[in-house]
Design a protein around this motif. Structure first.
Motif, PDB file in Angstrom:
ATOM      1  N   UNK A 183       0.858  -1.178   0.000  1.00 49.57           N
ATOM      2  CA  UNK A 183       0.000   0.000   0.000  1.00 49.57           C
ATOM      3  C   UNK A 183       0.899   1.234   0.000  1.00 49.57           C
ATOM      4  N   UNK A 184       0.632   2.149  -0.931  1.00 49.49           N
ATOM      5  CA  UNK A 184       1.371   3.402  -0.970  1.00 49.49           C
ATOM      6  C   UNK A 184       0.421   4.539  -0.650  1.00 49.49           C
ATOM      7  N   UNK A 185       0.682   5.246   0.431  1.00 42.71           N
ATOM      8  CA  UNK A 185      -0.258   6.287   0.855  1.00 42.71           C
ATOM      9  C   UNK A 185      -0.013   7.598   0.102  1.00 42.71           C
ATOM     10  N   UNK A 186      -0.742   8.613   0.489  1.00 41.54           N
ATOM     11  CA  UNK A 186      -0.690   9.887  -0.246  1.00 41.54           C
ATOM     12  C   UNK A 186       0.673  10.567  -0.140  1.00 41.54           C
ATOM     13  N   UNK A 187       1.453  10.181   0.858  1.00 40.26           N
ATOM     14  CA  UNK A 187       2.806  10.746   0.996  1.00 40.26           C
ATOM     15  C   UNK A 187       3.851   9.846   0.361  1.00 40.26           C
ATOM     16  N   UNK A 188       3.391   8.916  -0.443  1.00 39.74           N
ATOM     17  CA  UNK A 188       4.268   8.006  -1.196  1.00 39.74           C
ATOM     18  C   UNK A 188       4.955   6.961  -0.309  1.00 39.74           C
ATOM     19  N   UNK A 214     -12.541   5.630   4.286  1.00 38.32           N
ATOM     20  CA  UNK A 214     -11.817   6.727   3.636  1.00 38.32           C
ATOM     21  C   UNK A 214     -10.312   6.496   3.670  1.00 38.32           C
ATOM     22  N   UNK A 215      -9.826   5.959   4.784  1.00 44.29           N
ATOM     23  CA  UNK A 215      -8.391   5.741   4.959  1.00 44.29           C
ATOM     24  C   UNK A 215      -7.814   4.656   4.068  1.00 44.29           C
ATOM     25  N   UNK A 216      -8.687   3.941   3.382  1.00 40.96           N
ATOM     26  CA  UNK A 216      -8.197   2.907   2.452  1.00 40.96           C
ATOM     27  C   UNK A 216      -7.760   3.510   1.129  1.00 40.96           C
ATOM     28  N   UNK A 217      -8.078   4.771   0.917  1.00 39.66           N
ATOM     29  CA  UNK A 217      -7.672   5.432  -0.321  1.00 39.66           C
ATOM     30  C   UNK A 217      -6.153   5.443  -0.410  1.00 39.66           C
ATOM     31  N   UNK A 218      -5.637   4.904  -1.502  1.00 41.57           N
ATOM     32  CA  UNK A 218      -4.181   4.747  -1.661  1.00 41.57           C
ATOM     33  C   UNK A 218      -3.942   4.130  -3.030  1.00 41.57           C
ATOM     34  N   UNK A 219      -2.657   3.954  -3.333  1.00 41.64           N
ATOM     35  CA  UNK A 219      -2.298   3.162  -4.506  1.00 41.64           C
ATOM     36  C   UNK A 219      -1.818   1.809  -4.008  1.00 41.64           C
ATOM     37  N   UNK A 220      -2.388   0.760  -4.546  1.00 37.44           N
ATOM     38  CA  UNK A 220      -2.034  -0.599  -4.142  1.00 37.44           C
ATOM     39  C   UNK A 220      -1.186  -1.228  -5.246  1.00 37.44           C
ATOM     40  N   UNK A 221      -0.024  -1.717  -4.833  1.00 39.54           N
ATOM     41  CA  UNK A 221       0.885  -2.343  -5.781  1.00 39.54           C
ATOM     42  C   UNK A 221       0.990  -3.831  -5.495  1.00 39.54           C
ATOM     43  N   UNK A 222       0.948  -4.583  -6.566  1.00 40.09           N
ATOM     44  CA  UNK A 222       1.250  -6.005  -6.512  1.00 40.09           C
ATOM     45  C   UNK A 222       2.697  -6.171  -6.981  1.00 40.09           C
ATOM     46  N   UNK A 223       3.381  -7.157  -6.444  1.00 36.94           N
ATOM     47  CA  UNK A 223       4.753  -7.441  -6.860  1.00 36.94           C
ATOM     48  C   UNK A 223       4.990  -8.939  -6.803  1.00 36.94           C
ATOM     49  N   UNK A 224       6.049  -9.378  -7.475  1.00 39.24           N
ATOM     50  CA  UNK A 224       6.406 -10.788  -7.403  1.00 39.24           C
ATOM     51  C   UNK A 224       7.915 -10.922  -7.398  1.00 39.24           C
ATOM     52  N   UNK A 225       8.391 -12.051  -6.881  1.00 39.05           N
ATOM     53  CA  UNK A 225       9.820 -12.348  -6.908  1.00 39.05           C
ATOM     54  C   UNK A 225      10.009 -13.838  -7.067  1.00 39.05           C
ATOM     55  N   UNK A 226      11.248 -14.229  -7.404  1.00 40.48           N
ATOM     56  CA  UNK A 226      11.511 -15.598  -7.811  1.00 40.48           C
ATOM     57  C   UNK A 226      11.336 -16.620  -6.700  1.00 40.48           C
ATOM     58  N   UNK A 227      11.968 -16.329  -5.561  1.00 44.38           N
ATOM     59  CA  UNK A 227      12.034 -17.368  -4.547  1.00 44.38           C
ATOM     60  C   UNK A 227      11.307 -16.974  -3.283  1.00 44.38           C
ATOM     61  N   UNK A 228      11.293 -17.873  -2.313  1.00 41.88           N
ATOM     62  CA  UNK A 228      10.618 -17.613  -1.048  1.00 41.88           C
ATOM     63  C   UNK A 228      11.258 -16.501  -0.262  1.00 41.88           C
ATOM     64  N   UNK A 229      12.595 -16.428  -0.347  1.00 46.09           N
ATOM     65  CA  UNK A 229      13.291 -15.350   0.371  1.00 46.09           C
ATOM     66  C   UNK A 229      13.171 -14.091  -0.442  1.00 46.09           C
ATOM     67  N   UNK A 230      11.960 -13.610  -0.567  1.00 48.20           N
ATOM     68  CA  UNK A 230      11.675 -12.522  -1.503  1.00 48.20           C
ATOM     69  C   UNK A 230      12.390 -11.238  -1.210  1.00 48.20           C
TER      70      UNK A 230
END
Lengths: 115, 115
Positions: free
Chosen positions: B36-41, B83-99
């Protein structure tokens, strides 16, 4: 606990000038450090990372960073910036959580490159 | 060929509604994340899944429920939006479990606005 401090919220610079974006970390264990870049309205992209070995790490787009254990710093540098480098830059440290490592990000530094 | 994709890109909704954000990665990675990225980045991890199993839950309210039907997908369902849920939501992925040590690849983000 591991944390990251980015000392500057915004860094204005002229095109072709050198730039340094500062990052300090706190960690009581082995540390792994990252710099990510976020261009406007995009997701984050890895610039470079330090896991071990040489303390000078070279990344994409001409950026480099130096791991300094005594000063607990991982500052990002570029000798000559372009307009296209205008973006938000995030320093991050890896920390352990339930047996897995996750990234803790700093609050970001906005690099503003003007002509 | 987008490596990590999210839908929708923008989501505007009323307080109290339930909404979902979808994420897909075609990189063959084992681990996926929601940030989650809030309004202050400021960027903070919410969840992490490894091979469809929840491995990290960063004290996120129960109204947020991630679901991973398979390794390539990680969806985020949010109940009773505030209201506080307003944000930018980012999904990400990585190769292994030790992400935390592997490069994480980010999606373009979903900008959620709760009115």
């Amino acid at each position: 606990a591991q944390s990251v401090t980015q000392l500057d919220s915004q860094v204005p610079v002229f095109e072709e000038a050198p730039v340094e974006l500062r990052c300090n970390y706190s960690s009581s264990v082995s540390v792994y450090l990252f710099w990510y870049v976020q261009y406007p309205n995009q997701g984050l992209q890895l610039l470079l990372k330090y896991l071990s070995g040489s303390t000078l790490v070279k990344g994409i787009n001409g950026f480099e960073a130096e791991f300094n254990k005594s000063q607990t710093s991982f500052h990002l540098r570029k000798p000559s910036v372009h307009i296209s480098d205008t973006a938000e830059y995030f320093c991050a440290v890896s920390r352990m959580n339930s047996g897995y490592s996750t990234l803790t990000f700093g609050k970001g530094t906005m690099l503003l490159v003007s002509p | 060929d987008t490596a990590v994709s999210q839908t929708p890109k923008y989501l505007v909704t009323q307080m109290g509604n339930d909404k979902s954000i979808k994420c897909e990665q075609n990189l063959g990675h084992d681990t996926m994340y929601w940030y989650k990225q809030d309004s202050k980045k400021f960027l903070k991890i919410m969840f992490s899944y490894n091979n469809k199993e929840l491995i990290i839950n960063e004290t996120v309210p129960n109204r947020f429920s991630p679901k991973s039907p398979d390794k390539a997908h990680l969806n985020l369902h949010i109940n009773s939006l505030e209201l506080g849920d307003s944000a930018v939501y980012f999904c990400a992925s990585s190769q292994e479990g030790a992400g935390g040590l592997d490069t994480q690849y980010f999606g373009p983000g979903t900008r959620l606005t709760v009115l």
